[in-house]
Design an enzyme around this catalytic site. Structure first.
Site, PDB file in Angstrom:
ATOM      1  N   LYS A 247       0.938  -1.262  -0.059  1.00 37.89           N
ATOM      2  CA  LYS A 247       0.047   0.233   0.005  1.00 37.89           C
ATOM      3  C   LYS A 247       0.925   1.225   0.163  1.00 37.89           C
ATOM      4  O   LYS A 247       1.808   1.434   0.839  1.00 37.89           O
ATOM      5  CB  LYS A 247      -0.926  -0.265   1.189  1.00 37.89           C
TER       6      LYS A 247
ATOM      7  N   LYS B 271       5.121   3.436   8.463  1.00 38.47           N
ATOM      8  CA  LYS B 271       4.158   4.489   8.458  1.00 38.47           C
ATOM      9  C   LYS B 271       2.451   3.728   8.394  1.00 38.47           C
ATOM     10  O   LYS B 271       1.880   3.768   9.389  1.00 38.47           O
ATOM     11  CB  LYS B 271       3.835   5.364   7.385  1.00 38.47           C
TER      12      LYS B 271
ATOM     13  N   LYS C 133       5.362   1.795  -2.806  1.00 37.06           N
ATOM     14  CA  LYS C 133       5.459   3.234  -3.600  1.00 37.06           C
ATOM     15  C   LYS C 133       5.613   3.080  -5.181  1.00 37.06           C
ATOM     16  O   LYS C 133       6.347   2.151  -5.636  1.00 37.06           O
ATOM     17  CB  LYS C 133       6.755   3.975  -2.984  1.00 37.06           C
TER      18      LYS C 133
ATOM     19  N   GLY D 299      -2.701   8.286  -4.242  1.00 34.32           N
ATOM     20  CA  GLY D 299      -2.135   9.396  -4.696  1.00 34.32           C
ATOM     21  C   GLY D 299      -0.763   9.954  -4.133  1.00 34.32           C
ATOM     22  O   GLY D 299      -0.638   8.961  -2.846  1.00 34.32           O
ATOM     23  N   ASP D 300      -0.192  10.821  -4.433  1.00 31.02           N
ATOM     24  CA  ASP D 300       0.994  11.240  -3.714  1.00 31.02           C
ATOM     25  C   ASP D 300       1.213  12.515  -4.474  1.00 31.02           C
ATOM     26  O   ASP D 300       0.518  13.042  -5.258  1.00 31.02           O
ATOM     27  CB  ASP D 300       2.386  10.280  -3.752  1.00 31.02           C
TER      28      ASP D 300
ATOM     29  N   THR E 155      -4.544  13.862   5.558  1.00 30.28           N
ATOM     30  CA  THR E 155      -3.394  13.992   5.537  1.00 30.28           C
ATOM     31  C   THR E 155      -3.344  15.278   6.634  1.00 30.28           C
ATOM     32  O   THR E 155      -2.576  15.161   7.532  1.00 30.28           O
ATOM     33  CB  THR E 155      -2.452  14.112   4.448  1.00 30.28           C
TER      34      THR E 155
HETATM   35  N1  GLU Z   1       1.090   9.080  -0.508  1.00 32.96           N
HETATM   36  C1  GLU Z   1       0.318   9.188   0.774  1.00 32.96           C
HETATM   37  C2  GLU Z   1       1.650   8.862   1.819  1.00 32.96           C
HETATM   38  O1  GLU Z   1       2.788   9.031   1.736  1.00 32.96           O
HETATM   39  C3  GLU Z   1      -0.777   8.256   1.047  1.00 32.96           C
HETATM   40  C4  GLU Z   1      -0.576   6.869   0.448  1.00 32.96           C
HETATM   41  C5  GLU Z   1      -1.975   5.785   0.469  1.00 32.96           C
HETATM   42  O2  GLU Z   1      -2.881   6.427   0.460  1.00 32.96           O
HETATM   43  O3  GLU Z   1      -1.700   4.822   0.107  1.00 32.96           O
HETATM   44  O4  GLU Z   1       1.471   8.283   2.712  1.00 32.96           O
END
Ligand code: GLU
Length: 450
Positions: A91, A115, A127, A166-167, A211
């Site tokens: 994830k 995390k 990622k 997303g990121d 976030t």
């Molecule tokens: N990109 C976000 C992070 O760095 C969200 C990742 C997600 O929701 O899978 O945690």
């Protein structure tokens, strides 16, 4: 560093990943805090837990070919790094930015693994992304790029395998295009294969805010620990995207005042505070315009604009870097301390250079909170989105907000407890690493030689 197991693993890691500086940086920073854990758990060495966690399960790299509006072909590189599935499916987000490379994907996947574990939800880490630059591209170009990207990625993901989100450079619009192509190729309505979706087809309430809201809830716990409150505090934030927007919204609601935000072009200082709906929503307009300019805010609201400068060293109580990795170096950190800032709350992934982080952790007057804990609210609500998708229902805003709030409090409390237990006092950086590592390590030991 005295622990011989850690020394050996770091030596091997440096040798094997010599050309991946960001990945090495995050591995070294995390592993350095695990020394007392290794002493208390000799089984982790016996079962090579650290080496196994550092070497990703899988690294996927692929070509993405797409066509611009003038009919020209373009080639970019796509990635998915599947770091660990010890406690759940891979994830983590997708980043579209010209700086994306393997080192960045591996460091983000490694951070993500810790995390995600902190959220208490069953999610492994990974990622992905591309060196594609969305800046200045039309909606149709973005859509074609996303379709081309998913045409290769689809074979590697799925609701119980790997769930991207997303990121930087990937928001709900991009997720929509990615999901449309996934559904078309697979001919299956698996909306649990991606998170960060729009509400009508399986998105979660509050995912866009998650976030920023989560970071503010976490900060609130830090303040409580110090018999302090958000009320009346001043803030400098970097960035102006989705994360900054959510944080500004929640900070304002709780009585704090954000006076600075920034972009690639510089920062703006709004001494009255970014505290009206009009001002806060303007952040969304700036992101949607893809103009990449925070100067637009200064022009619109008539406040000061500092081209080419970062918002560090302004006299504020709280600094929250929300933009990109390594955006705060030693000089910035010195300015932050000199300005009398009391709370340094990392929000973007690894925003602080190693030197700057070591410097800040050595300053008695400032409390440092690590990004992997502070920004975990985003992926936590992604986890809640997965639950809603698998149960085929949607919770209310209030239900999601209450769960997010509880998760962030728990992340703070378990980090503080782990740090205390392993002799670090109130060191939230070490505590976050230790709390998550032990859970992942125990899952790995339980699952045998894989
Ligand atoms: N990109 C976000 C992070 O760095 C969200 C990742 C997600 O929701 O899978 O945690």
């Amino acid at each position: 560093m005295k622990n011989t197991y850690i020394q050996r693993v770091l030596h091997e890691t440096r040798f094997r990943n010599a050309d991946e500086p960001e990945f090495l940086q995050t591995v070294e920073e995390i592993v350095a805090t695990l020394e007392p854990v290794m002493a208390a758990h000799p089984e982790y060495e016996k079962y090579c837990v650290l080496e196994r966690l550092i070497e990703p399960d899988r690294v996927i790299s692929f070509r993405v070919v797409w066509e611009d509006d003038e009919g020209n072909y373009h080639v970019n590189r796509g990635y998915r790094v599947q770091t660990s599935s010890a406690i759940g499916p891979y994830k983590g987000g997708l980043r579209f930015h010209p700086s994306v490379n393997l080192s960045m994907m591996k460091f983000l996947g490694f951070e993500q693994t810790f995390k995600n574990c902190l959220t208490g939800l069953p999610m492994g880490g990974g990622k992905g992304g591309s060196d594609f630059n969305p800046h200045g591209r039309s909606d149709n170009e973005i859509m074609r790029f996303c379709q081309a990207f998913m045409t290769e990625l689809y074979r590697h993901i799925g609701p119980s395998c790997d769930v991207p989100a997303g990121d930087v450079g990937v928001g709900s619009q991009e997720i929509g295009y990615l999901f449309g192509q996934y559904k078309r190729i697979k001919n299956q309505y698996e909306n649990g294969a991606l998170t960060g979706k729009h509400m009508p087809y399986g998105g979660s309430p509050l995912r866009p805010e998650a976030t920023g809201y989560g970071a503010t809830y976490y900060l609130n716990e830090v303040l409580k620990h110090n018999n302090d409150t958000i009320e009346g505090k001043t803030f400098a934030l970097s960035g102006y995207g989705n994360v900054t927007w959510g944080a500004v919204k929640k900070i304002t609601e709780l009585g704090g005042k954000v006076v600075a935000i920034s972009g690639h072009d510089g920062y703006v200082y709004d001494e009255n505070g970014i505290n009206t709906d009009e001002k806060i929503d303007f952040l969304l307009d700036m992101r949607a315009s893809r103009r990449n300019r925070v100067a637009d805010y200064a022009e619109r609201f008539g406040c000061q604009y500092f081209p080419g400068k970062k918002p560090w060293g302004i006299k504020v109580d709280v600094c929250m870097p929300c933009a990109i990795q390594n955006e705060v170096d030693v000089e910035d950190a010195e300015r932050i301390v000199a300005a009398g800032t009391k709370y340094y709350i990392e929000v973007s992934n690894m925003p602080t250079t190693s030197d700057a982080l070591a410097y800040l952790l050595g300053q008695p007057g400032i409390i440092v909170a690590p990004s992997k804990a502070v920004n975990a609210g985003g992926v936590a609500v992604s986890g809640l989105e997965m639950s809603q998708n698998s149960e085929r229902l949607t919770w209310t805003d209030e239900e999601v907000d209450a769960k997010l709030h509880a998760i962030m409090k728990n992340i703070h409390d378990q980090s503080a407890a782990a740090a205390e237990k392993y002799g670090y006092g109130y060191n939230l950086v070490a505590g976050a690493n230790i709390a998550s590592f032990i859970k992942i390590a125990d899952a790995m030991v339980a699952q045998g030689m894989v």
